[in-house]
Design a protein around this motif. Structure first.
Motif, mmCIF file in Angstrom:
data_model
loop_
_atom_site.group_PDB
_atom_site.id
_atom_site.type_symbol
_atom_site.label_atom_id
_atom_site.label_comp_id
_atom_site.label_asym_id
_atom_site.label_seq_id
_atom_site.Cartn_x
_atom_site.Cartn_y
_atom_site.Cartn_z
ATOM 1 N N TYR A 26 0.840 -1.192 0.000
ATOM 2 C CA TYR A 26 0.000 0.000 0.000
ATOM 3 C C TYR A 26 0.878 1.246 0.000
ATOM 4 N N TRP A 27 0.375 2.315 -0.598
ATOM 5 C CA TRP A 27 1.031 3.611 -0.547
ATOM 6 C C TRP A 27 0.808 4.206 0.840
ATOM 7 N N ARG A 28 1.890 4.601 1.498
ATOM 8 C CA ARG A 28 1.784 5.110 2.863
ATOM 9 C C ARG A 28 1.049 6.454 2.900
ATOM 10 N N GLU A 29 1.149 7.240 1.843
ATOM 11 C CA GLU A 29 0.511 8.549 1.845
ATOM 12 C C GLU A 29 -1.002 8.461 1.687
ATOM 13 N N THR A 30 -1.450 7.609 0.763
ATOM 14 C CA THR A 30 -2.880 7.571 0.435
ATOM 15 C C THR A 30 -3.612 6.373 1.011
ATOM 16 N N GLY A 31 -2.865 5.305 1.367
ATOM 17 C CA GLY A 31 -3.504 4.069 1.802
ATOM 18 C C GLY A 31 -4.001 3.218 0.654
ATOM 19 N N ARG A 32 -3.729 3.661 -0.571
ATOM 20 C CA ARG A 32 -4.187 2.918 -1.761
ATOM 21 C C ARG A 32 -3.384 1.633 -1.907
ATOM 22 N N PHE A 33 -4.084 0.535 -2.239
ATOM 23 C CA PHE A 33 -3.432 -0.764 -2.351
ATOM 24 C C PHE A 33 -2.749 -0.937 -3.708
ATOM 25 N N VAL A 34 -1.636 -1.716 -3.698
ATOM 26 C CA VAL A 34 -0.843 -1.978 -4.898
ATOM 27 C C VAL A 34 -0.606 -3.479 -5.002
ATOM 28 N N VAL A 35 -0.798 -4.016 -6.197
ATOM 29 C CA VAL A 35 -0.499 -5.417 -6.471
ATOM 30 C C VAL A 35 0.640 -5.470 -7.479
ATOM 31 N N PHE A 36 1.702 -6.230 -7.139
ATOM 32 C CA PHE A 36 2.838 -6.425 -8.038
ATOM 33 C C PHE A 36 2.818 -7.867 -8.535
ATOM 34 N N LEU A 66 1.159 -10.539 24.166
ATOM 35 C CA LEU A 66 1.170 -9.377 23.275
ATOM 36 C C LEU A 66 0.548 -9.714 21.920
ATOM 37 N N LYS A 67 0.776 -10.938 21.446
ATOM 38 C CA LYS A 67 0.151 -11.356 20.180
ATOM 39 C C LYS A 67 -1.370 -11.376 20.310
ATOM 40 N N GLU A 68 -1.837 -11.804 21.456
ATOM 41 C CA GLU A 68 -3.281 -11.811 21.673
ATOM 42 C C GLU A 68 -3.814 -10.383 21.735
ATOM 43 N N ARG A 69 -3.102 -9.496 22.418
ATOM 44 C CA ARG A 69 -3.507 -8.085 22.451
ATOM 45 C C ARG A 69 -3.502 -7.483 21.053
ATOM 46 N N ALA A 70 -2.542 -7.905 20.238
ATOM 47 C CA ALA A 70 -2.436 -7.349 18.887
ATOM 48 C C ALA A 70 -3.615 -7.742 17.996
ATOM 49 N N ARG A 71 -4.356 -8.760 18.388
ATOM 50 C CA ARG A 71 -5.558 -9.118 17.629
ATOM 51 C C ARG A 71 -6.661 -8.072 17.829
ATOM 52 N N HIS A 72 -6.478 -7.214 18.808
ATOM 53 C CA HIS A 72 -7.508 -6.230 19.143
ATOM 54 C C HIS A 72 -7.027 -4.793 18.918
ATOM 55 N N LEU A 73 -6.069 -4.637 17.995
ATOM 56 C CA LEU A 73 -5.586 -3.288 17.704
ATOM 57 C C LEU A 73 -6.685 -2.462 17.049
ATOM 58 N N LEU A 74 -6.778 -1.232 17.476
ATOM 59 C CA LEU A 74 -7.760 -0.308 16.899
ATOM 60 C C LEU A 74 -7.054 0.978 16.518
ATOM 61 N N VAL A 75 -7.227 1.409 15.273
ATOM 62 C CA VAL A 75 -6.661 2.685 14.841
ATOM 63 C C VAL A 75 -7.796 3.609 14.424
ATOM 64 N N GLU A 76 -7.563 4.886 14.650
ATOM 65 C CA GLU A 76 -8.574 5.884 14.335
ATOM 66 C C GLU A 76 -8.185 6.627 13.062
ATOM 67 N N GLY A 77 -9.161 7.367 12.531
ATOM 68 C CA GLY A 77 -8.893 8.167 11.341
ATOM 69 C C GLY A 77 -9.141 7.386 10.074
ATOM 70 N N HIS A 78 -8.448 7.796 9.010
ATOM 71 C CA HIS A 78 -8.663 7.197 7.695
ATOM 72 C C HIS A 78 -7.346 6.636 7.167
ATOM 73 N N ARG A 79 -7.364 6.123 5.943
ATOM 74 C CA ARG A 79 -6.185 5.456 5.399
ATOM 75 C C ARG A 79 -5.109 6.421 4.928
ATOM 76 N N GLN A 80 -5.474 7.681 4.643
ATOM 77 C CA GLN A 80 -4.453 8.633 4.252
ATOM 78 C C GLN A 80 -3.440 8.769 5.385
ATOM 79 N N TYR A 81 -2.235 9.063 5.049
ATOM 80 C CA TYR A 81 -1.066 8.920 5.922
ATOM 81 C C TYR A 81 -1.434 8.823 7.405
ATOM 82 N N ASN A 82 -1.404 7.590 7.873
ATOM 83 C CA ASN A 82 -1.880 7.273 9.218
ATOM 84 C C ASN A 82 -0.820 6.438 9.931
#
Length: 616
Positions: free
Chosen positions: A192-202, A520-536
């Motif tokens: 994915y592009w870090r700036e826009t969050g747009r996905f890329v397939v190679f 920590l792996k179990e906690r990581a299953r519950h990660l929550l991020v806010e905002g949108h995909r643009q540079y986050n």
């Protein structure tokens, strides 16, 4: 920057698609050299890098490129370099990789010069070579203390001149494989592009991993934010194996004060150019820590060490130039014994030994680094330094000659590849490693792509959508009181690794670390991020955490299994090396979500190479 084949996406809306012969992940020395080699072999090549072109961690390798060119000592040669590398790695290295490295490094350095690299010169006009820890002769080709920067500048300029496509600020999260045959086969990559969050397939039949190391899993590290073990984890999930993961190098000299710069690298060039280590009592304590097998060539008195600087050919080397693992353990012992500096390190003194003009000319980066960041003038006063997590010797298990992993079409070079350095890397070997094996990986990746041109496996639509769903998962979790912040989980992981899987290890602490990583792996299953995909940045870290946790588990698992002390792996409960363990590697694979470990005998060194150690 969105270069490449702008074909219509074939996986539905929202997926940008590009087709190449070889995709190189990482734009450091290994990645750029691989891309150049693949291009020269006729392949269509893309370089994908997490950060900006020119900002790779290679620039932190300041001291020089180890290559037995014989410009300072004519008696130096690949055989001596090979022997030094094997001894530095405590004989756990893949002998064939160490041999190829020693034989081909001089040619790779000359190639860099042909492409425009500007090296310091000897009085005769040859490329200058300096002393470094563990090397019998002065063999590090250098540009002051900015060699990595010059190397990246040269390779970057060559890459751009050749017209190789570069995807900057683009993170790869998955390697696609076809598993219908006897072995997994690469079909491409997802990112994915870090700036826009747009996905890329190679779409590509060959992928070269050149992603560097794992240091951001530790609290005190010289590594920058990109070093989250991405390549190691990508390889594991694709079906490859990792080797030597218990061996983490703690560079002896990182900054310790002020706290904001703790861990930043202090180049070994300071010691190579005459700097000495002192404790709080002013003693050069390294004389008390010379291992038995280095005593024949290491000075054991101050007078002998000083004589070496006056006439290097007739005197033994100072103990400050022992291999990094030996120096790091010695510094750690002095600190624990209460003889450390005021801020928890020791003193590195070059001010009393070299004049100011020499220091500013030979060590310009160090002069400015301490002046600007710590308000210390290294021409007039000593530096405070201490061990910092710097490098992982372990990585993807590859074939020595081709750099191919167990996954067909997947190659690895540089720090992400294992085997070359055994249990401890000598300073300067990193840059020549990047050049030698980056070139080999790129060439062989191109040859594989050429052979696969008529029958390329295709990426399945469901794979792409599954990769996208996994990447977006941190946005979808409903906050029900169990949500986790990725920054908090990373901080807790760093604390676990620093406390329990650090420079000195014990079985009970390693067992505790694995239990903590599991939680920590179990906690990581519950990660929550806010905002949108643009540079986050929070989203980016949430994705990186999966890699950091997996690789940290591998390090702790292998460290618990290896019941001896060797190189960068020191067990307080098994304080010495064990000959039986010295004949085995530990190999890690992934089965479902479980890390599996097995023992594997070392490759047998040919008799003609064994003779090089008879008089050592």
């Amino acid at each position: 920057m969105d270069p490449g084949d702008e074909t219509e996406p074939s996986y539905g809306t929202g997926f940008e698609t590009h087709a190449y012969d070889v995709v190189v992940i990482g734009a450091g020395g290994a990645g750029l050299r691989a891309a150049i080699a693949a291009h020269d072999a006729g392949a269509r090549v893309a370089v994908v890098c997490k950060s900006l072109l020119g900002k790779a961690h290679t620039v932190m390798a300041e001291g020089g490129i180890a290559a037995a060119m014989g410009n300072v000592y004519a008696e130096d040669g690949w055989q001596v370099h090979f022997r030094d590398t094997m001894r530095g790695g405590k004989m756990l290295n893949n002998w064939r990789m160490a041999q190829l490295h020693a034989q081909e490094a001089p040619e790779r350095v000359m190639e860099l010069e042909e492409w425009g690299a500007l090296f310091d010169r000897t009085p005769d006009g040859l490329i200058s070579q300096r002393d470094f820890g563990g090397h019998r002769f002065a063999r590090l080709a250098h540009v002051g203390d900015r060699t990595g920067l010059e190397m990246i500048r040269t390779l970057q300029q060559r890459t751009v001149a050749l017209g190789i496509d570069v995807f900057m600020e683009c993170t790869v999260t998955e390697i696609f494989t076809d598993r219908s045959g006897p072995a997994p086969t690469v079909t491409g990559a997802f990112g994915y592009w870090r700036e826009t969050g747009r996905f890329v397939v190679f779409e590509a039949p060959s992928v070269v991993l050149a992603t560097g190391g794992i240091g951001k899993s530790y609290q005190v590290t010289s590594n920058s934010w990109e070093y989250t073990g991405d390549g190691h984890a990508l390889a594991l999930r694709a079906g490859a194996s990792l080797i030597n993961m218990e061996f983490v190098q703690f560079h002896p000299t990182g900054m310790v004060w002020p706290p904001s710069v703790r861990g930043i690298l202090v180049t070994e060039s300071v010691r190579g150019d005459g700097g000495v280590l002192r404790n709080s009592e002013g003693e050069r304590f390294m004389f008390d820590y010379i291992p038995e097998y280095f005593k024949a060539e290491t000075a054991d008195t101050v007078e002998e060490a000083e004589g070496w600087y006056a006439d290097k050919k007739n005197n033994r080397r100072p103990p400050e130039l022992l291999p990094r693992d030996e120096v790091a353990r010695a510094i750690n012992s002095e600190i624990k014994a209460g003889r450390g500096s005021p801020h928890g390190g020791v003193f590195l003194d070059i001010a009393s030994r070299r004049d100011a003009d020499f220091i500013r000319r030979r060590l310009p980066s160090m002069y400015h680094q301490f002046k600007e960041l710590a308000d210390v003038d290294i021409t007039a006063e000593p530096m405070e330094v201490g061990p910092t997590c710097h490098y992982v010797m372990g990585g993807v298990e590859v074939d020595a000659d081709t750099e191919r992993s167990k996954v067909v079409g997947l190659y690895a070079a540089g720090e992400v590849a294992g085997g070359m350095h055994g249990s401890n890397r000598l300073g300067g070997n990193s840059l020549s490693d990047l050049l030698v094996f980056g070139r080999r990986a790129g060439h062989n990746a191109a040859y594989h792509a050429y052979g696969a041109a008529q029958d390329r496996p295709r990426i399945r639509d469901e794979e792409v959508r599954a990769a996208a769903d996994a990447a977006l998962a941190p946005f979808r979790l409903e906050e029900d009181g169990g949500a986790e912040n990725p920054y908090t989980v990373q901080k807790d992981l760093q604390d676990v690794m620093q406390r329990l899987v650090g420079i000195i290890r014990k079985a009970d602490e390693l067992t505790e670390s694995l239990a903590e990583i599991g939680r920590l792996k179990e906690r990581a299953r519950h990660l929550l991020v806010e905002g949108h995909r643009q540079y986050n940045p929070g989203w980016h870290l949430a994705l990186d955490l999966a890699n950091m946790l997996l690789v940290s588990e591998c390090v702790a698992t292998a460290a618990l299994a290896r019941e001896e002390s060797r190189g960068g792996h020191t067990r307080d409960d098994f304080p010495g090396p064990d000959p039986e363990w010295g004949a085995r590697n530990l190999v890690l694979t992934l089965e479902g979500d479980a890390v599996r470990l097995e023992q594997q005998p070392l490759p047998v060194m040919p008799d003609q190479l064994k003779t090089l150690f008879e008089d050592a």
